[in-house]
Design an enzyme around this catalytic site. Structure first.
Site: not given
Length: 486
Positions: A183-185, A224
Protein backbone atom coordinates in the site's frame (compact mmCIF):
# COMPACT_ATOMS: atom_id res chain seq x y z
CA UNK A 1 -28.54 17.53 -6.29
CA UNK A 2 -29.73 17.76 -2.69
CA UNK A 3 -29.90 14.59 -0.65
CA UNK A 4 -31.93 14.02 2.48
CA UNK A 5 -29.97 13.27 5.62
CA UNK A 6 -30.13 9.58 6.42
CA UNK A 7 -30.71 8.26 9.91
CA UNK A 8 -27.68 6.31 11.09
CA UNK A 9 -27.65 4.07 14.16
CA UNK A 10 -24.26 3.77 15.82
CA UNK A 11 -23.05 1.30 18.41
CA UNK A 12 -21.87 2.50 21.80
CA UNK A 13 -18.85 4.79 21.57
CA UNK A 14 -17.62 4.29 25.12
CA UNK A 15 -14.39 2.36 25.51
CA UNK A 16 -12.89 0.48 28.40
CA UNK A 17 -9.13 -0.03 28.35
CA UNK A 18 -8.89 -1.45 31.85
CA UNK A 19 -7.92 -5.07 32.35
CA UNK A 20 -10.44 -6.99 34.44
CA UNK A 21 -9.49 -9.79 36.76
CA UNK A 22 -9.59 -13.00 34.76
CA UNK A 23 -9.50 -11.03 31.48
CA UNK A 24 -8.06 -12.10 28.16
CA UNK A 25 -4.69 -13.77 28.31
CA UNK A 26 -4.36 -15.13 24.79
CA UNK A 27 -5.82 -14.80 21.35
CA UNK A 28 -7.56 -18.15 21.70
CA UNK A 29 -9.37 -16.94 24.83
CA UNK A 30 -10.32 -13.73 23.01
CA UNK A 31 -11.78 -15.76 20.13
CA UNK A 32 -13.81 -17.79 22.63
CA UNK A 33 -15.04 -14.62 24.31
CA UNK A 34 -16.55 -13.48 21.01
CA UNK A 35 -18.75 -16.54 20.72
CA UNK A 36 -22.38 -15.49 20.52
CA UNK A 37 -21.53 -11.79 20.24
CA UNK A 38 -21.98 -9.61 17.20
CA UNK A 39 -19.65 -6.89 18.45
CA UNK A 40 -22.23 -4.15 18.21
CA UNK A 41 -25.16 -3.29 16.02
CA UNK A 42 -24.52 -3.07 12.31
CA UNK A 43 -28.03 -2.11 11.31
CA UNK A 44 -29.75 -3.84 8.40
CA UNK A 45 -26.59 -4.32 6.35
CA UNK A 46 -25.62 -7.61 7.99
CA UNK A 47 -26.24 -10.77 5.98
CA UNK A 48 -26.83 -13.62 8.40
CA UNK A 49 -25.71 -17.16 7.49
CA UNK A 50 -23.66 -15.76 4.62
CA UNK A 51 -22.03 -18.47 2.49
CA UNK A 52 -19.78 -16.67 0.03
CA UNK A 53 -17.99 -18.16 -2.94
CA UNK A 54 -14.28 -17.68 -2.25
CA UNK A 55 -11.48 -17.41 -4.81
CA UNK A 56 -7.92 -17.88 -3.51
CA UNK A 57 -4.88 -16.71 -5.49
CA UNK A 58 -1.47 -18.28 -4.95
CA UNK A 59 1.68 -18.68 -6.97
CA UNK A 60 4.55 -20.76 -5.62
CA UNK A 61 7.19 -18.55 -7.22
CA UNK A 62 6.07 -15.50 -5.18
CA UNK A 63 7.57 -16.92 -1.99
CA UNK A 64 11.01 -17.42 -3.56
CA UNK A 65 12.00 -13.77 -3.97
CA UNK A 66 14.49 -12.29 -1.52
CA UNK A 67 14.88 -8.61 -0.62
CA UNK A 68 18.20 -9.25 1.15
CA UNK A 69 19.57 -11.04 4.21
CA UNK A 70 19.02 -8.16 6.64
CA UNK A 71 15.81 -6.84 5.11
CA UNK A 72 12.67 -7.36 7.24
CA UNK A 73 10.41 -8.09 4.25
CA UNK A 74 10.43 -11.85 3.67
CA UNK A 75 8.25 -13.12 0.79
CA UNK A 76 8.86 -16.62 2.19
CA UNK A 77 5.95 -15.87 4.54
CA UNK A 78 3.69 -16.57 1.53
CA UNK A 79 5.07 -20.11 1.26
CA UNK A 80 4.45 -20.72 4.97
CA UNK A 81 0.91 -19.38 4.63
CA UNK A 82 0.02 -21.51 1.60
CA UNK A 83 1.34 -24.68 3.22
CA UNK A 84 -0.81 -24.08 6.31
CA UNK A 85 -3.87 -23.21 4.21
CA UNK A 86 -3.56 -26.36 2.13
CA UNK A 87 -2.73 -28.67 5.03
CA UNK A 88 -5.71 -27.37 6.99
CA UNK A 89 -7.77 -28.47 3.96
CA UNK A 90 -9.12 -25.00 3.25
CA UNK A 91 -8.77 -25.56 -0.51
CA UNK A 92 -11.90 -27.71 -0.23
CA UNK A 93 -13.94 -24.63 0.64
CA UNK A 94 -12.73 -22.31 -2.12
CA UNK A 95 -11.54 -22.14 -5.71
CA UNK A 96 -7.76 -21.91 -5.93
CA UNK A 97 -6.18 -20.09 -8.87
CA UNK A 98 -2.66 -19.47 -10.11
CA UNK A 99 -2.92 -15.93 -11.49
CA UNK A 100 -1.23 -14.61 -14.57
CA UNK A 101 1.27 -11.76 -14.34
CA UNK A 102 0.15 -8.18 -14.78
CA UNK A 103 1.12 -6.69 -18.12
CA UNK A 104 3.13 -3.52 -18.46
CA UNK A 105 0.05 -1.79 -19.86
CA UNK A 106 -2.01 -2.74 -16.81
CA UNK A 107 0.60 -1.43 -14.40
CA UNK A 108 0.77 1.80 -16.40
CA UNK A 109 -2.85 2.49 -15.49
CA UNK A 110 -1.43 4.02 -12.32
CA UNK A 111 2.37 4.10 -12.43
CA UNK A 112 4.53 6.45 -14.51
CA UNK A 113 6.13 5.11 -17.69
CA UNK A 114 9.71 6.07 -16.80
CA UNK A 115 9.38 4.38 -13.39
CA UNK A 116 8.03 1.19 -14.95
CA UNK A 117 10.85 1.24 -17.50
CA UNK A 118 13.36 1.51 -14.64
CA UNK A 119 11.85 -1.44 -12.75
CA UNK A 120 11.92 -3.58 -15.88
CA UNK A 121 15.57 -2.83 -16.67
CA UNK A 122 17.33 -2.68 -13.31
CA UNK A 123 18.98 -5.82 -11.89
CA UNK A 124 21.65 -6.51 -9.26
CA UNK A 125 24.09 -7.02 -12.14
CA UNK A 126 23.56 -3.62 -13.78
CA UNK A 127 22.62 -1.52 -10.73
CA UNK A 128 26.02 0.19 -10.59
CA UNK A 129 25.52 1.52 -14.11
CA UNK A 130 22.03 2.72 -13.16
CA UNK A 131 22.91 4.12 -9.73
CA UNK A 132 22.49 7.70 -11.00
CA UNK A 133 18.73 6.97 -11.22
CA UNK A 134 18.42 5.69 -7.65
CA UNK A 135 17.69 9.06 -6.07
CA UNK A 136 15.03 9.75 -8.71
CA UNK A 137 13.19 6.55 -7.79
CA UNK A 138 13.75 6.39 -4.01
CA UNK A 139 15.96 3.30 -4.18
CA UNK A 140 17.77 2.56 -0.93
CA UNK A 141 17.74 0.37 2.16
CA UNK A 142 13.92 0.19 2.39
CA UNK A 143 13.47 -0.41 -1.32
CA UNK A 144 16.57 -2.24 -2.59
CA UNK A 145 17.26 -3.76 -5.97
CA UNK A 146 16.97 -7.54 -5.84
CA UNK A 147 16.94 -10.34 -8.36
CA UNK A 148 13.60 -10.67 -10.17
CA UNK A 149 12.15 -7.40 -8.90
CA UNK A 150 9.95 -6.86 -11.98
CA UNK A 151 8.77 -10.47 -11.95
CA UNK A 152 7.79 -10.12 -8.29
CA UNK A 153 5.85 -6.93 -8.97
CA UNK A 154 4.02 -8.36 -11.98
CA UNK A 155 3.09 -11.55 -10.08
CA UNK A 156 1.51 -9.95 -7.00
CA UNK A 157 -0.09 -7.17 -9.05
CA UNK A 158 -1.51 -9.61 -11.56
CA UNK A 159 -3.13 -11.55 -8.73
CA UNK A 160 -4.85 -8.43 -7.36
CA UNK A 161 -6.07 -7.41 -10.81
CA UNK A 162 -7.43 -10.91 -11.41
CA UNK A 163 -9.09 -10.92 -7.98
CA UNK A 164 -10.85 -7.66 -8.79
CA UNK A 165 -12.06 -9.01 -12.11
CA UNK A 166 -13.30 -12.16 -10.42
CA UNK A 167 -15.55 -10.02 -8.20
CA UNK A 168 -16.72 -7.97 -11.18
CA UNK A 169 -17.65 -11.09 -13.13
CA UNK A 170 -19.80 -12.28 -10.23
CA UNK A 171 -18.06 -15.66 -10.08
CA UNK A 172 -16.76 -15.01 -6.54
CA UNK A 173 -18.02 -13.05 -3.54
CA UNK A 174 -14.66 -12.86 -1.76
CA UNK A 175 -11.26 -12.96 -3.46
CA UNK A 176 -8.10 -13.54 -1.38
CA UNK A 177 -4.58 -12.53 -2.46
CA UNK A 178 -2.04 -12.63 0.35
CA UNK A 179 0.70 -11.72 -2.14
CA UNK A 180 -0.78 -8.24 -2.56
CA UNK A 181 -1.50 -5.32 -0.27
CA UNK A 182 1.63 -3.26 -0.93
CA UNK A 183 0.00 0.00 0.00
CA UNK A 184 2.93 2.45 0.17
CA UNK A 185 4.00 2.48 -3.50
CA UNK A 186 3.51 5.82 -5.25
CA UNK A 187 2.85 6.70 -8.87
CA UNK A 188 6.48 7.68 -9.55
CA UNK A 189 8.47 5.68 -6.98
CA UNK A 190 8.56 2.80 -4.50
CA UNK A 191 8.14 3.34 -0.77
CA UNK A 192 8.18 1.23 2.38
CA UNK A 193 9.14 -2.10 0.74
CA UNK A 194 6.41 -1.57 -1.92
CA UNK A 195 7.25 -1.12 -5.61
CA UNK A 196 3.94 -1.43 -7.48
CA UNK A 197 0.69 -0.46 -5.78
CA UNK A 198 -1.44 -3.47 -6.61
CA UNK A 199 -4.25 -2.07 -4.46
CA UNK A 200 -4.68 1.03 -6.60
CA UNK A 201 -4.58 -1.11 -9.74
CA UNK A 202 -7.29 -3.40 -8.32
CA UNK A 203 -9.50 -0.50 -7.23
CA UNK A 204 -9.24 1.05 -10.69
CA UNK A 205 -10.60 -2.23 -12.05
CA UNK A 206 -13.43 -2.27 -9.52
CA UNK A 207 -14.41 1.31 -10.37
CA UNK A 208 -15.21 0.21 -13.90
CA UNK A 209 -18.20 -1.65 -12.50
CA UNK A 210 -18.93 -0.49 -8.94
CA UNK A 211 -19.92 3.16 -8.38
CA UNK A 212 -18.26 3.25 -4.94
CA UNK A 213 -15.37 1.24 -3.49
CA UNK A 214 -14.33 1.17 0.17
CA UNK A 215 -10.68 0.58 1.08
CA UNK A 216 -10.00 -0.56 4.67
CA UNK A 217 -6.45 -0.89 6.04
CA UNK A 218 -5.54 -2.61 9.34
CA UNK A 219 -1.79 -2.60 8.78
CA UNK A 220 0.08 -0.80 11.58
CA UNK A 221 1.42 1.64 8.96
CA UNK A 222 -0.79 4.24 7.31
CA UNK A 223 -2.05 3.29 3.83
CA UNK A 224 -0.57 6.44 2.34
CA UNK A 225 -0.12 5.30 -1.25
CA UNK A 226 -3.77 4.34 -1.65
CA UNK A 227 -5.03 7.45 0.13
CA UNK A 228 -2.87 9.68 -2.07
CA UNK A 229 -4.11 8.02 -5.27
CA UNK A 230 -7.79 8.62 -4.44
CA UNK A 231 -7.54 11.76 -2.31
CA UNK A 232 -9.63 13.90 -4.65
CA UNK A 233 -12.46 11.52 -5.56
CA UNK A 234 -15.71 10.66 -3.80
CA UNK A 235 -15.95 7.26 -5.47
CA UNK A 236 -13.33 5.71 -3.19
CA UNK A 237 -13.36 6.02 0.58
CA UNK A 238 -10.09 5.10 2.30
CA UNK A 239 -10.19 4.11 5.96
CA UNK A 240 -6.88 3.36 7.71
CA UNK A 241 -6.28 2.19 11.30
CA UNK A 242 -2.62 2.75 12.14
CA UNK A 243 -0.01 4.04 14.56
CA UNK A 244 0.59 7.74 14.20
CA UNK A 245 2.82 10.17 16.06
CA UNK A 246 4.24 12.20 13.17
CA UNK A 247 7.50 10.21 13.10
CA UNK A 248 6.43 6.59 12.69
CA UNK A 249 6.63 5.55 9.03
CA UNK A 250 5.30 6.90 6.71
CA UNK A 251 4.61 10.00 8.85
CA UNK A 252 1.12 10.53 7.42
CA UNK A 253 -2.34 9.56 8.57
CA UNK A 254 -3.35 12.34 10.97
CA UNK A 255 -7.05 12.52 11.70
CA UNK A 256 -7.34 15.84 9.87
CA UNK A 257 -6.21 14.29 6.56
CA UNK A 258 -9.73 13.98 5.14
CA UNK A 259 -9.37 14.37 1.38
CA UNK A 260 -9.75 17.40 -0.87
CA UNK A 261 -11.99 18.65 -3.67
CA UNK A 262 -14.67 16.08 -4.46
CA UNK A 263 -12.88 13.75 -2.05
CA UNK A 264 -13.30 16.02 0.97
CA UNK A 265 -14.23 13.86 4.00
CA UNK A 266 -13.74 10.62 2.02
CA UNK A 267 -10.36 9.84 3.61
CA UNK A 268 -10.89 8.48 7.12
CA UNK A 269 -7.84 8.12 9.34
CA UNK A 270 -7.80 6.44 12.74
CA UNK A 271 -4.44 7.33 14.36
CA UNK A 272 -3.55 5.11 17.32
CA UNK A 273 -0.88 5.09 20.01
CA UNK A 274 1.42 2.26 21.06
CA UNK A 275 0.12 -0.88 22.70
CA UNK A 276 -3.57 -0.94 21.76
CA UNK A 277 -5.16 -4.18 22.93
CA UNK A 278 -7.73 -6.57 21.52
CA UNK A 279 -10.90 -5.18 23.08
CA UNK A 280 -10.10 -1.53 22.45
CA UNK A 281 -9.11 -2.15 18.83
CA UNK A 282 -12.04 -4.37 17.84
CA UNK A 283 -14.62 -2.14 19.51
CA UNK A 284 -13.17 0.93 17.81
CA UNK A 285 -13.00 -0.87 14.46
CA UNK A 286 -16.61 -2.04 14.61
CA UNK A 287 -17.92 1.35 15.67
CA UNK A 288 -16.12 3.21 12.88
CA UNK A 289 -16.82 0.63 10.17
CA UNK A 290 -20.51 0.44 11.03
CA UNK A 291 -20.78 4.19 10.48
CA UNK A 292 -18.67 4.04 7.30
CA UNK A 293 -20.79 1.26 5.78
CA UNK A 294 -24.08 2.95 6.62
CA UNK A 295 -22.89 6.30 5.26
CA UNK A 296 -20.84 5.37 2.18
CA UNK A 297 -22.73 2.23 1.07
CA UNK A 298 -19.92 0.75 -1.05
CA UNK A 299 -20.50 -1.67 -3.90
CA UNK A 300 -17.22 -3.44 -3.14
CA UNK A 301 -14.66 -3.56 -0.32
CA UNK A 302 -10.89 -3.96 -0.44
CA UNK A 303 -9.58 -5.07 2.97
CA UNK A 304 -5.81 -4.82 3.52
CA UNK A 305 -4.79 -7.17 6.34
CA UNK A 306 -1.23 -6.15 7.15
CA UNK A 307 -0.11 -8.44 9.99
CA UNK A 308 2.45 -6.05 11.47
CA UNK A 309 -0.35 -4.80 13.74
CA UNK A 310 -0.04 -8.09 15.64
CA UNK A 311 1.76 -8.16 18.97
CA UNK A 312 5.44 -9.17 18.87
CA UNK A 313 5.85 -8.07 15.27
CA UNK A 314 9.43 -7.19 14.35
CA UNK A 315 8.41 -3.66 13.30
CA UNK A 316 5.14 -3.30 15.22
CA UNK A 317 4.14 -1.77 18.56
CA UNK A 318 0.55 -3.02 19.04
CA UNK A 319 -0.69 -5.84 21.28
CA UNK A 320 -3.21 -7.51 18.96
CA UNK A 321 -3.79 -11.23 18.97
CA UNK A 322 -4.44 -13.21 15.81
CA UNK A 323 -8.05 -13.66 16.92
CA UNK A 324 -8.61 -9.90 17.26
CA UNK A 325 -6.99 -9.21 13.88
CA UNK A 326 -9.22 -11.86 12.35
CA UNK A 327 -12.29 -10.43 14.06
CA UNK A 328 -11.95 -7.36 11.82
CA UNK A 329 -12.09 -9.65 8.77
CA UNK A 330 -15.06 -11.52 10.22
CA UNK A 331 -16.90 -8.27 10.87
CA UNK A 332 -16.45 -6.94 7.32
CA UNK A 333 -17.43 -10.32 5.86
CA UNK A 334 -20.79 -10.15 7.62
CA UNK A 335 -21.94 -7.19 5.51
CA UNK A 336 -22.22 -9.50 2.49
CA UNK A 337 -20.58 -6.98 0.13
CA UNK A 338 -18.17 -8.27 -2.58
CA UNK A 339 -14.75 -8.10 -0.96
CA UNK A 340 -11.07 -8.43 -1.81
CA UNK A 341 -8.91 -9.59 1.10
CA UNK A 342 -5.21 -8.87 0.60
CA UNK A 343 -1.95 -9.01 2.54
CA UNK A 344 0.42 -6.21 3.43
CA UNK A 345 2.99 -5.75 6.18
CA UNK A 346 4.05 -8.39 8.68
CA UNK A 347 7.63 -9.14 9.64
CA UNK A 348 7.55 -11.94 12.20
CA UNK A 349 6.78 -14.38 9.46
CA UNK A 350 5.64 -17.35 11.58
CA UNK A 351 2.88 -15.13 13.00
CA UNK A 352 2.03 -13.66 9.60
CA UNK A 353 1.44 -17.16 8.24
CA UNK A 354 -0.70 -18.09 11.26
CA UNK A 355 -2.75 -14.89 10.94
CA UNK A 356 -3.46 -15.12 7.22
CA UNK A 357 -4.29 -18.82 7.51
CA UNK A 358 -6.76 -18.07 10.31
CA UNK A 359 -8.32 -15.30 8.23
CA UNK A 360 -8.59 -17.57 5.20
CA UNK A 361 -10.62 -19.88 7.41
CA UNK A 362 -12.80 -16.95 8.46
CA UNK A 363 -13.68 -15.91 4.91
CA UNK A 364 -14.51 -19.56 4.15
CA UNK A 365 -16.75 -19.72 7.22
CA UNK A 366 -14.64 -22.50 8.75
CA UNK A 367 -13.34 -22.71 12.32
CA UNK A 368 -9.80 -24.05 12.43
CA UNK A 369 -8.39 -26.14 15.29
CA UNK A 370 -5.67 -24.42 17.28
CA UNK A 371 -3.16 -27.22 16.74
CA UNK A 372 -1.31 -26.55 13.50
CA UNK A 373 -1.22 -29.28 10.84
CA UNK A 374 2.09 -30.92 10.09
CA UNK A 375 3.98 -29.37 7.17
CA UNK A 376 7.57 -29.36 5.95
CA UNK A 377 7.88 -25.98 7.70
CA UNK A 378 6.50 -27.04 11.08
CA UNK A 379 9.67 -26.07 12.96
CA UNK A 380 8.98 -22.41 12.15
CA UNK A 381 6.12 -22.63 14.65
CA UNK A 382 7.96 -24.24 17.54
CA UNK A 383 7.68 -24.60 20.47
CA UNK A 384 3.88 -24.30 20.76
CA UNK A 385 2.82 -25.31 17.21
CA UNK A 386 -0.39 -23.34 17.83
CA UNK A 387 -2.52 -21.17 15.59
CA UNK A 388 -3.04 -18.76 18.50
CA UNK A 389 0.24 -18.08 20.32
CA UNK A 390 0.46 -15.52 23.12
CA UNK A 391 1.28 -12.18 21.42
CA UNK A 392 0.00 -9.48 23.76
CA UNK A 393 1.44 -7.64 26.73
CA UNK A 394 4.84 -6.58 25.44
CA UNK A 395 3.96 -2.89 24.98
CA UNK A 396 2.16 -0.61 27.44
CA UNK A 397 -1.22 0.54 26.09
CA UNK A 398 -1.10 4.33 25.68
CA UNK A 399 -4.59 4.54 24.15
CA UNK A 400 -6.63 5.90 27.04
CA UNK A 401 -10.39 5.69 27.24
CA UNK A 402 -10.63 9.47 26.85
CA UNK A 403 -8.43 9.41 23.74
CA UNK A 404 -10.43 6.65 22.04
CA UNK A 405 -13.76 8.32 22.84
CA UNK A 406 -12.53 11.64 21.45
CA UNK A 407 -11.14 9.92 18.34
CA UNK A 408 -14.41 8.13 17.69
CA UNK A 409 -16.48 11.29 18.13
CA UNK A 410 -14.35 13.19 15.60
CA UNK A 411 -14.57 10.41 13.01
CA UNK A 412 -18.33 10.06 13.35
CA UNK A 413 -18.68 13.83 13.00
CA UNK A 414 -16.59 13.72 9.80
CA UNK A 415 -18.86 11.03 8.36
CA UNK A 416 -21.99 13.06 9.14
CA UNK A 417 -20.71 15.78 6.79
CA UNK A 418 -21.12 13.35 3.90
CA UNK A 419 -24.92 13.29 4.23
CA UNK A 420 -25.20 9.87 2.67
CA UNK A 421 -23.47 8.03 -0.15
CA UNK A 422 -22.53 10.07 -3.25
CA UNK A 423 -24.48 9.44 -6.42
CA UNK A 424 -22.61 8.50 -9.58
CA UNK A 425 -23.94 9.18 -13.07
CA UNK A 426 -22.68 6.46 -15.38
CA UNK A 427 -22.47 8.19 -18.75
CA UNK A 428 -20.87 5.43 -20.72
CA UNK A 429 -20.25 1.71 -20.42
CA UNK A 430 -17.02 0.80 -18.61
CA UNK A 431 -14.15 -0.64 -20.69
CA UNK A 432 -14.11 -4.38 -21.22
CA UNK A 433 -12.54 -5.78 -18.05
CA UNK A 434 -10.34 -8.23 -19.89
CA UNK A 435 -8.79 -5.42 -21.90
CA UNK A 436 -9.94 -6.90 -25.20
CA UNK A 437 -13.01 -6.70 -27.40
CA UNK A 438 -14.62 -9.78 -28.87
CA UNK A 439 -14.71 -10.02 -32.68
CA UNK A 440 -18.42 -9.19 -32.79
CA UNK A 441 -17.91 -6.15 -30.59
CA UNK A 442 -15.11 -4.96 -32.87
CA UNK A 443 -17.39 -5.36 -35.88
CA UNK A 444 -20.27 -3.52 -34.21
CA UNK A 445 -17.92 -0.71 -33.23
CA UNK A 446 -16.67 -0.34 -36.81
CA UNK A 447 -20.22 -0.28 -38.20
CA UNK A 448 -21.27 2.28 -35.59
CA UNK A 449 -18.21 4.43 -36.35
CA UNK A 450 -19.00 4.42 -40.09
CA UNK A 451 -22.61 5.38 -39.40
CA UNK A 452 -21.54 8.28 -37.19
CA UNK A 453 -19.15 9.49 -39.88
CA UNK A 454 -21.92 9.51 -42.48
CA UNK A 455 -24.22 11.45 -40.12
CA UNK A 456 -21.43 13.94 -39.36
CA UNK A 457 -20.74 14.51 -43.06
CA UNK A 458 -24.46 15.07 -43.67
CA UNK A 459 -24.67 17.67 -40.87
CA UNK A 460 -21.56 19.41 -42.14
CA UNK A 461 -23.19 19.89 -45.55
CA UNK A 462 -25.81 22.21 -44.11
CA UNK A 463 -25.54 25.32 -41.93
CA UNK A 464 -26.72 24.89 -38.36
CA UNK A 465 -29.32 27.26 -37.02
CA UNK A 466 -28.29 28.97 -33.80
CA UNK A 467 -31.01 27.09 -31.94
CA UNK A 468 -29.26 23.82 -32.76
CA UNK A 469 -26.27 24.57 -30.54
CA UNK A 470 -26.60 22.46 -27.40
CA UNK A 471 -24.71 20.77 -24.58
CA UNK A 472 -24.63 17.01 -24.45
CA UNK A 473 -22.40 13.99 -23.87
CA UNK A 474 -21.13 14.45 -27.43
CA UNK A 475 -19.61 17.85 -26.69
CA UNK A 476 -15.82 17.99 -26.87
CA UNK A 477 -15.36 20.72 -24.27
CA UNK A 478 -15.98 18.59 -21.21
CA UNK A 479 -13.35 18.62 -18.50
CA UNK A 480 -10.78 15.85 -18.53
CA UNK A 481 -10.68 13.35 -15.64
CA UNK A 482 -7.79 13.24 -13.21
CA UNK A 483 -4.59 11.33 -13.84
CA UNK A 484 -5.73 8.01 -12.38
CA UNK A 485 -8.65 7.47 -14.71
CA UNK A 486 -11.67 8.34 -12.60
Amino acid sequence: MGRRKENITYPSTTFSTSVREGSIGSGLEFASSLSGQDGGSVGNNVVEHYRPRVAYYMREQAGNFHYGKQHPMKPHRLTLTNHLVLNYGLHKYMDVFEPRRATEEEIREFHAEDYIDFLKRVTPDNQEQMRACFSDFNIGDDCPIFDGIWDFCSIYSGASIEAARKLISGSADIAVNWMGGLHHAKKYEPSGFCYVNDIVLAILQLLRYYPRVLYVDIDIHHGDGVQEAFYTTDRVMTCSFHKYNGDFFPGTGAIDEMGSGLGKFFAVNVPLQDGIDDRSYTQLFKTVMTAVMETFKPGAIVLQCGADSLGLDRLGVFNLSIAAHGECVRFMRRFGVPMMVIGGGGYTIRNVARCWTYETGIVCGTELPSELPNTVYSEFFAPDYSLHPQLSGRVVNHNTRAYLNSLTARILEQLRYLKGAPSVQMQEAPPDIQGFLEDQERHDKDVHSDKNKEEKDERASRREHISEYYESDRDQDQEDGDDIGI
